[in-house]
Design a protein around this motif. Structure first.
Motif, PDB file in Angstrom:
ATOM      1  N   UNK A 142       0.838  -1.195   0.000  1.00 19.15           N
ATOM      2  CA  UNK A 142       0.000   0.000   0.000  1.00 19.15           C
ATOM      3  C   UNK A 142       0.873   1.245   0.000  1.00 19.15           C
ATOM      4  N   UNK A 143       0.284   2.398  -0.323  1.00 18.98           N
ATOM      5  CA  UNK A 143       1.030   3.652  -0.207  1.00 18.98           C
ATOM      6  C   UNK A 143       1.401   3.920   1.250  1.00 18.98           C
ATOM      7  N   UNK A 144       2.509   4.596   1.457  1.00 24.62           N
ATOM      8  CA  UNK A 144       2.944   4.946   2.801  1.00 24.62           C
ATOM      9  C   UNK A 144       3.392   6.396   2.860  1.00 24.62           C
ATOM     10  N   UNK A 145       3.572   6.901   4.091  1.00 28.63           N
ATOM     11  CA  UNK A 145       4.023   8.269   4.283  1.00 28.63           C
ATOM     12  C   UNK A 145       3.040   9.269   3.707  1.00 28.63           C
ATOM     13  N   UNK A 146       3.567  10.281   3.012  1.00 27.21           N
ATOM     14  CA  UNK A 146       2.713  11.295   2.402  1.00 27.21           C
ATOM     15  C   UNK A 146       1.773  10.681   1.374  1.00 27.21           C
ATOM     16  N   UNK A 147       2.205   9.596   0.727  1.00 25.25           N
ATOM     17  CA  UNK A 147       1.339   8.934  -0.254  1.00 25.25           C
ATOM     18  C   UNK A 147       0.114   8.327   0.419  1.00 25.25           C
ATOM     19  N   UNK A 148       0.267   7.832   1.654  1.00 24.32           N
ATOM     20  CA  UNK A 148      -0.895   7.307   2.383  1.00 24.32           C
ATOM     21  C   UNK A 148      -1.848   8.439   2.740  1.00 24.32           C
ATOM     22  N   UNK A 149      -1.315   9.572   3.212  1.00 24.42           N
ATOM     23  CA  UNK A 149      -2.180  10.711   3.532  1.00 24.42           C
ATOM     24  C   UNK A 149      -2.964  11.156   2.305  1.00 24.42           C
ATOM     25  N   UNK A 150      -2.293  11.224   1.152  1.00 23.84           N
ATOM     26  CA  UNK A 150      -2.966  11.620  -0.090  1.00 23.84           C
ATOM     27  C   UNK A 150      -4.007  10.587  -0.493  1.00 23.84           C
ATOM     28  N   UNK A 151      -3.655   9.317  -0.365  1.00 18.03           N
ATOM     29  CA  UNK A 151      -4.575   8.227  -0.713  1.00 18.03           C
ATOM     30  C   UNK A 151      -5.832   8.283   0.145  1.00 18.03           C
ATOM     31  N   UNK A 152      -5.675   8.513   1.440  1.00 16.81           N
ATOM     32  CA  UNK A 152      -6.819   8.562   2.340  1.00 16.81           C
ATOM     33  C   UNK A 152      -7.719   9.755   2.036  1.00 16.81           C
ATOM     34  N   UNK A 153      -7.108  10.910   1.747  1.00 19.76           N
ATOM     35  CA  UNK A 153      -7.918  12.079   1.394  1.00 19.76           C
ATOM     36  C   UNK A 153      -8.688  11.830   0.103  1.00 19.76           C
ATOM     37  N   UNK A 154      -8.056  11.178  -0.871  1.00 21.70           N
ATOM     38  CA  UNK A 154      -8.740  10.865  -2.126  1.00 21.70           C
ATOM     39  C   UNK A 154      -9.839   9.836  -1.912  1.00 21.70           C
ATOM     40  N   UNK A 155      -9.628   8.895  -0.985  1.00 21.19           N
ATOM     41  CA  UNK A 155     -10.648   7.883  -0.696  1.00 21.19           C
ATOM     42  C   UNK A 155     -11.911   8.503  -0.119  1.00 21.19           C
ATOM     43  N   UNK A 156     -11.806   9.725   0.416  1.00 23.71           N
ATOM     44  CA  UNK A 156     -12.974  10.441   0.915  1.00 23.71           C
ATOM     45  C   UNK A 156     -13.725  11.165  -0.198  1.00 23.71           C
ATOM     46  N   UNK A 157     -13.277  11.005  -1.436  1.00 20.78           N
ATOM     47  CA  UNK A 157     -13.948  11.644  -2.553  1.00 20.78           C
ATOM     48  C   UNK A 157     -13.417  13.019  -2.895  1.00 20.78           C
ATOM     49  N   UNK A 158     -12.222  13.348  -2.425  1.00 20.25           N
ATOM     50  CA  UNK A 158     -11.649  14.676  -2.635  1.00 20.25           C
ATOM     51  C   UNK A 158     -10.630  14.637  -3.773  1.00 20.25           C
ATOM     52  N   UNK A 159     -10.544  15.713  -4.536  1.00 15.69           N
ATOM     53  CA  UNK A 159      -9.507  15.842  -5.562  1.00 15.69           C
ATOM     54  C   UNK A 159      -8.178  16.133  -4.876  1.00 15.69           C
ATOM     55  N   UNK A 160      -7.178  15.294  -5.121  1.00 15.86           N
ATOM     56  CA  UNK A 160      -5.910  15.387  -4.387  1.00 15.86           C
ATOM     57  C   UNK A 160      -4.748  15.380  -5.364  1.00 15.86           C
ATOM     58  N   UNK A 161      -3.800  16.279  -5.135  1.00 15.21           N
ATOM     59  CA  UNK A 161      -2.524  16.292  -5.853  1.00 15.21           C
ATOM     60  C   UNK A 161      -1.417  16.061  -4.839  1.00 15.21           C
ATOM     61  N   UNK A 162      -0.487  15.195  -5.164  1.00 16.30           N
ATOM     62  CA  UNK A 162       0.640  14.880  -4.274  1.00 16.30           C
ATOM     63  C   UNK A 162       1.936  15.352  -4.909  1.00 16.30           C
ATOM     64  N   UNK A 163       2.661  16.210  -4.189  1.00 16.59           N
ATOM     65  CA  UNK A 163       3.998  16.649  -4.594  1.00 16.59           C
ATOM     66  C   UNK A 163       4.997  15.857  -3.773  1.00 16.59           C
ATOM     67  N   UNK A 164       5.801  15.036  -4.443  1.00 19.51           N
ATOM     68  CA  UNK A 164       6.731  14.165  -3.724  1.00 19.51           C
ATOM     69  C   UNK A 164       7.895  13.793  -4.625  1.00 19.51           C
ATOM     70  N   UNK A 165       8.954  13.259  -4.033  1.00 18.58           N
ATOM     71  CA  UNK A 165      10.145  12.853  -4.787  1.00 18.58           C
ATOM     72  C   UNK A 165      10.016  11.393  -5.201  1.00 18.58           C
ATOM     73  N   UNK A 166      10.116  11.128  -6.490  1.00 13.84           N
ATOM     74  CA  UNK A 166      10.023   9.767  -7.018  1.00 13.84           C
ATOM     75  C   UNK A 166      11.066   9.561  -8.102  1.00 13.84           C
ATOM     76  N   UNK A 167      11.638   8.357  -8.106  1.00 14.91           N
ATOM     77  CA  UNK A 167      12.597   8.005  -9.140  1.00 14.91           C
ATOM     78  C   UNK A 167      12.013   6.972 -10.085  1.00 14.91           C
ATOM     79  N   UNK A 168      12.897   6.124 -10.638  1.00 12.14           N
ATOM     80  CA  UNK A 168      12.450   5.110 -11.586  1.00 12.14           C
ATOM     81  C   UNK A 168      12.747   3.705 -11.080  1.00 12.14           C
ATOM     82  N   UNK A 169      12.846   3.543  -9.761  1.00 16.74           N
ATOM     83  CA  UNK A 169      13.100   2.230  -9.188  1.00 16.74           C
ATOM     84  C   UNK A 169      11.802   1.446  -9.100  1.00 16.74           C
ATOM     85  N   UNK A 170      11.908   0.161  -8.771  1.00 16.39           N
ATOM     86  CA  UNK A 170      10.738  -0.711  -8.739  1.00 16.39           C
ATOM     87  C   UNK A 170       9.692  -0.233  -7.744  1.00 16.39           C
TER      88      UNK A 170
END
Length: 500
Positions: free
Chosen positions: A43-71
């Motif tokens: 499952x998503x974790x950290x800030x991604x979990x917070x964003x996921x939970x807010x979106x699960x409530x039916x809210x439009x959510x944008x997540x600004x975070x650092x991501x690379x190209x790893x698995x």
């Protein structure tokens, strides 16, 4: 404006794995539990979990975070696809991953890997902050909030910013509407911020981060916890320059301070379970409610309720990344209590015993409470099946129920022995029992000479019907009759005499 205000989440994303199984013996070569039959959940974790939970409530959510190209980063993108819009920052390494090994729902080991940190800001991320209507900063000490600090400071001057801090991260920006440390985190931050520690002067916007131990700092002693948390919150408001601080207290709720006498918001129910992610649930709900114009007091009350539900419904293990996302505006606030069917399924998967009991529970009295307490003691969860208002009228007559179903459910959920409540519309609970499939169906001993129509159904899945002692002389009917009497005619200090 129609629908909820969009939410921008800024913070450090993680990827979480759970390996959950059974443990009933120790390894022969070391005193460690042997976990077998493990099931993997990701499952998503950290800030991604917070964003996921807010979106699960039916809210439009944008997540600004650092991501690379790893698995791990590619997996996280798949989990968030069609739920959360991503604005990606460059990173110095692989996405951090957290793996928990659990036995019967209890963590026995945690493995962390991945050392990625935010490598810098982008113009796209700054533009998102300049256009945002509400922001949640979910800081996990991996640099995202640090590289966007100037833009976050500008945002805090014009819109609600909620900051969920981390001991390895920096302080919130000045002007943030609400900071949400745990009690243990507030203690660490306040100790750093106090002038005696040689840190920031009064009103100076906080203190720089410094290395901390990997272990979670010890919570305040229970005897002085509230007083210390209140003092810590006041100190953080002074040092950080934020409007309010809500110190989360786990199963005790939260303490909201604006710098003077704090407001204690207790949890609506006493629940036990996996609290992993409950802080993210709290912060995401508080940010969403502030975004929609709620006062901090209202936002914290809603956040406490949401975090309590989150734990009661299984916490992180109860998340379903494959579930259909609700339509905009279709929030989770209506789910006032744990879902009984999901709770029963989780307890069965963990090897526990599901107990169910049923009745009208109109004017809850001592006989009801004694029965439910006894039922809870013979299992690992208690689900109460309650007749709907229409069902009660058919059984008891047009003058009943005296208490509507919604209120009966709320009173039952206030009992520490009750884990979930389900309302059924039929005259008998067979259809609901087929969904819950309890191991034990408990009834009061006053049914000893009564044929229970649901008994054969319960035994069809190897369940058992048990009768429990019932306190004689307790009766909703008799209570109602006594209440209707003129006060001078009411018997004093005498228990009702009718059977039910």
């Amino acid at each position: 404006m129609t629908g909820p205000v969009p939410l921008l989440v800024v913070g450090d994303a993680l990827l979480d794995h759970d390996l959950s199984g059974q443990a009933d013996r120790l390894a022969p070569d070391a005193p460690v539990p042997v976990v077998h039959g493990a099931r993997r959940a990701t499952r998503p974790g950290g800030a991604a979990l917070a964003a996921y939970l807010a979106a699960a409530d039916g809210r439009e959510v944008t997540l600004v975070t650092a991501l690379g190209d790893d698995e791990a980063a590619r997996t996280l993108r798949r989990l968030l696809k069609d739920r959360v819009r991503l604005v990606e920052l460059p990173t110095t390494g692989r996405l951090p991953r957290k793996t928990r090994i659990l036995a019967r729902g209890v963590p026995v080991l945690r493995l962390d890997d991945g050392d990625g940190r935010a490598a810098g800001a982008t113009e796209e991320a700054r533009a998102e902050l300049d256009a945002a209507q509400a922001v949640l900063v979910a800081d996990y000490g991996r640099g995202t909030a640090d590289v966007l600090r100037d833009a976050l400071g500008r945002a805090a001057a014009r819109i609600p910013v909620v900051w969920d801090p981390h001991p390895r991260g920096g302080p919130p920006v000045r002007g943030a509407r609400l900071a949400t440390p745990s009690a243990a985190e507030a203690r660490v931050f306040a100790d750093r911020a106090r002038p005696s520690a040689g840190t920031a002067p009064a009103g100076g916007g906080g203190c720089p981060p410094r290395p901390v131990a990997d272990a979670e700092p010890a919570p305040p002693d229970a005897r002085t916890g509230l007083r210390r948390s209140a003092a810590d919150a006041r100190e953080l408001i002074r040092a950080w320059g934020v409007t309010s601080v809500a110190v989360t207290l786990g199963e005790s709720g939260a303490l909201l301070s604006h710098g003077d006498e704090p407001l204690l918001v207790p949890a609506p129910d006493s629940v036990a379970g996996d609290a992993c992610g409950a802080g993210d649930r709290f912060a995401a709900t508080a940010a969403a409610l502030l975004a929609d114009g709620a006062l901090p007091e209202t936002a914290v009350q809603g956040a406490v309720r949401a975090a309590t539900r989150y734990v009661a419904e299984g916490g992180a293990a109860g998340l379903r990344p494959d579930a259909k996302r609700p339509a905009p505006g279709e929030t989770a606030e209506g789910r006032a209590h744990p879902d009984p069917v999901r709770l029963a399924a989780r307890v069965r998967e963990e090897g526990g015993t599901v107990v169910a009991a049923g009745g009208c529970f109109d004017l809850l009295h001592a006989g009801h409470v004694a029965l439910l307490q006894a039922a809870r003691r013979i299992g690992d969860c208690l689900i109460v099946c309650v007749n709907s208002d229409a069902s009660v009228r058919r059984r008891k007559g047009g003058t009943r129920p005296l208490v509507p179903a919604a209120d009966r459910v709320r009173v039952l959920m206030a009992l520490g022995c009750v884990d979930a409540v389900a309302v059924f519309e039929e005259d008998t609970p067979e259809r609901l029992l087929e969904q819950v499939r309890p191991h034990i169906w408990a009834k009061g001993g006053d049914y000893a000479l009564t044929r229970l129509p649901e008994a054969s159904l319960v035994r069809s899945w190897d369940g058992e019907v048990v009768l429990l002692p019932y306190l004689d002389g307790r009766s909703t009917t008799e209570l109602a009759a006594r209440a209707a009497l003129d006060p001078a005619e009411r018997p004093v200090g005498r228990a009702p005499t009718a059977r039910r």
